[in-house]
Design an enzyme around this catalytic site. Structure first.
Site, PDB file in Angstrom:
ATOM      1  N   LYS A 111     -33.198  -9.409  -1.731  1.00 35.74           N
ATOM      2  CA  LYS A 111     -34.098 -10.329  -1.031  1.00 35.74           C
ATOM      3  C   LYS A 111     -33.393 -11.179   0.016  1.00 35.74           C
ATOM      4  O   LYS A 111     -34.041 -11.699   0.922  1.00 35.74           O
ATOM      5  CB  LYS A 111     -34.803 -11.241  -2.041  1.00 35.74           C
ATOM      6  N   LYS A 192     -39.313   1.226  -4.702  1.00 31.71           N
ATOM      7  CA  LYS A 192     -40.400   0.816  -5.599  1.00 31.71           C
ATOM      8  C   LYS A 192     -41.569   0.229  -4.798  1.00 31.71           C
ATOM      9  O   LYS A 192     -41.360  -0.361  -3.727  1.00 31.71           O
ATOM     10  CB  LYS A 192     -39.891  -0.184  -6.654  1.00 31.71           C
ATOM     11  N   LYS A 195     -44.637  -5.701  -2.376  1.00 29.64           N
ATOM     12  CA  LYS A 195     -45.643  -6.447  -1.624  1.00 29.64           C
ATOM     13  C   LYS A 195     -46.199  -5.670  -0.437  1.00 29.64           C
ATOM     14  O   LYS A 195     -45.459  -4.985   0.269  1.00 29.64           O
ATOM     15  CB  LYS A 195     -45.038  -7.769  -1.131  1.00 29.64           C
TER      16      LYS A 195
HETATM   17  P1  AMP Z   1     -43.843  -9.670  -9.241  1.00 30.74           P
HETATM   18  O1  AMP Z   1     -44.999  -9.194  -8.423  1.00 30.74           O
HETATM   19  O2  AMP Z   1     -42.535  -9.375  -8.593  1.00 30.74           O
HETATM   20  O3  AMP Z   1     -44.018 -11.079  -9.715  1.00 30.74           O
HETATM   21  O4  AMP Z   1     -43.821  -8.746 -10.555  1.00 30.74           O
HETATM   22  C1  AMP Z   1     -44.688  -8.900 -11.645  1.00 30.74           C
HETATM   23  C2  AMP Z   1     -44.436  -7.811 -12.672  1.00 30.74           C
HETATM   24  O5  AMP Z   1     -44.710  -6.515 -12.133  1.00 30.74           O
HETATM   25  C3  AMP Z   1     -42.991  -7.743 -13.176  1.00 30.74           C
HETATM   26  O6  AMP Z   1     -43.008  -7.526 -14.575  1.00 30.74           O
HETATM   27  C4  AMP Z   1     -42.403  -6.549 -12.486  1.00 30.74           C
HETATM   28  O7  AMP Z   1     -41.396  -5.918 -13.258  1.00 30.74           O
HETATM   29  C5  AMP Z   1     -43.604  -5.628 -12.363  1.00 30.74           C
HETATM   30  N1  AMP Z   1     -43.467  -4.731 -11.192  1.00 30.74           N
HETATM   31  C6  AMP Z   1     -43.379  -5.109  -9.883  1.00 30.74           C
HETATM   32  N2  AMP Z   1     -43.276  -4.021  -9.074  1.00 30.74           N
HETATM   33  C7  AMP Z   1     -43.305  -2.926  -9.880  1.00 30.74           C
HETATM   34  C8  AMP Z   1     -43.262  -1.505  -9.640  1.00 30.74           C
HETATM   35  N3  AMP Z   1     -43.189  -0.993  -8.424  1.00 30.74           N
HETATM   36  N4  AMP Z   1     -43.322  -0.690 -10.730  1.00 30.74           N
HETATM   37  C9  AMP Z   1     -43.416  -1.192 -11.975  1.00 30.74           C
HETATM   38  N5  AMP Z   1     -43.479  -2.508 -12.269  1.00 30.74           N
HETATM   39  C10 AMP Z   1     -43.422  -3.383 -11.246  1.00 30.74           C
END
Ligand code: AMP
Ligand code: TRP
Length: 326
Positions: A111, A192, A195
């Site tokens: 990041k 992965k 956003k």
């Molecule tokens: P965040 O949007 O970064 O706050 O992530 C929220 C949750 O979604 C966390 O538990 C991440 O590990 C999971 N997560 C985010 N992106 C992915 C992805 N591409 N595949 C699987 N899990 C994800």
């Protein structure tokens, strides 16, 4: 009953990776554990943000979480900044984490690279996350694979604190689903899904209209050759679609490949499964979004429940650290 805690940031819209990697698991854990779920708005402040957008995104994320099935009567659902203990405990976590440990975090490296402004908080972010988890005597943390390193650090901090100052924190463990643990970008299947502003066509949002979901999946990047089989190393694009189809229909990616011979059929089946999975979620979301005051009341109740646990843990930590009683 085991205590479960997890958090999600109110930035950029909830996508299929969040849902299949983490949120589905959150829903099913409600009935098997004492589940605490948090919209981590303080974590969203680590990068430059727009105040109005943050306020809207926080409310909307809470409504999406309820729409996917989190029930404020069966879990504790709240907003991080409503429970002041999170920032208070974060300082203590920063004092317990080693600089070298924080420096090894790959999320920070990813990041910070190429950003014009890197805040100090982007670096100490995992200390705030440790605070979230440890405040609730958490046994299990359901997250996607990308968070494994942060949970390991949280464990190390808890153990170190307990060794230095006496038993204070429960040492948690990560719970990572097998299917859907890492949903990849539809346009760049070796990265992965993340956003939407980074890759709008590669990211399916939970609130995308059916026609948009269909378009994104049908235009997804596949691999050379024509065989449909699950093989992430050789066939990252096809394997990602199989993982999504499997996770959306409750089966393994290998099983999801049964009977599908052509790339076109795989895309059609995946689009249909995702659209059907999202339909009831979107309907419920629009009902909830019509009454923001009710969401506010539910979140205030959630924060009251959370505060009771968090303040007891903080009292223990303060006493063990030798902070003079007020
Ligand atoms: P965040 O949007 O970064 O706050 O992530 C929220 C949750 O979604 C966390 O538990 C991440 O590990 C999971 N997560 C985010 N992106 C992915 C992805 N591409 N595949 C699987 N899990 C994800
Ligand atoms: N860092 C997590 C992410 O980027 C979000 C998060 C913050 C979290 N606090 C947490 C996840 C506590 C689990 C537990 O996805």
């Amino acid at each position: 009953m085991a205590r479960v805690f997890s958090g999600i940031k109110p930035t950029g819209g909830v996508h299929l990776g969040n849902h299949l990697g983490a949120l589905q698991n959150w829903v099913s854990l409600q009935d098997r554990a004492d589940a605490v779920y948090c919209v981590v708005d303080l974590h969203a402040l680590t990068v430059p943000h727009d105040p109005d957008e943050l306020r809207t995104a926080t409310l909307s994320l809470a409504q999406i979480l309820m729409a996917i099935g989190l029930d404020p009567d069966r879990c504790t659902l709240f907003v991080q900044s409503h429970v002041h203990e999170h920032s208070e405990c974060a300082w203590i976590m920063e004092c317990t984490a080693a600089f070298g440990e924080l420096r090894r975090m790959t999320q920070f490296k990813d990041k910070s690279e190429g950003s014009d402004f890197v805040s100090g908080a982007l670096f100490t972010y995992p200390a705030l996350q440790a605070s979230d988890i440890l405040l609730y005597d958490t046994n299990q943390v359901p997250v996607g694979e990308d968070q494994r390193q942060h949970i390991e650090l949280t464990r190390d901090i808890a153990v170190r604190f307990n060794n230095r100052y006496g038993d204070t924190f429960v040492v948690p463990e990560a719970v990572i689903p097998e299917a859907g643990a890492r949903v990849m970008d539809l346009q760049h299947p070796t990265a992965k899904m993340s956003k939407s502003d980074e890759s709008p066509q590669g990211t399916v949002l939970l609130l995308d209209e059916p026609s948009v979901v269909e378009k994104k999946i049908k235009r997804s990047v596949t691999d050379s050759g024509s065989e449909v089989r699950y093989d992430p190393a050789e066939k990252p694009g096809v394997s990602n679609l199989l993982a999504i189809l499997g996770a959306a229909t409750g089966q393994s990616p290998q099983r999801a490949a049964d009977g599908i011979e052509r790339y076109g059929d795989l895309k059609a089946a995946t689009a249909e499964a995702v659209i059907e999975m999202l339909r009831p979620i979107q309907e419920r979301y629009h009902e909830l979004a019509a009454d923001p005051a009710e969401t506010g009341r539910l979140l205030a109740k959630g924060a009251d429940k959370a505060r009771q646990v968090a303040s007891a843990t903080m009292a223990r930590a303060r006493a063990n650290l030798g902070l003079l009683e007020a």
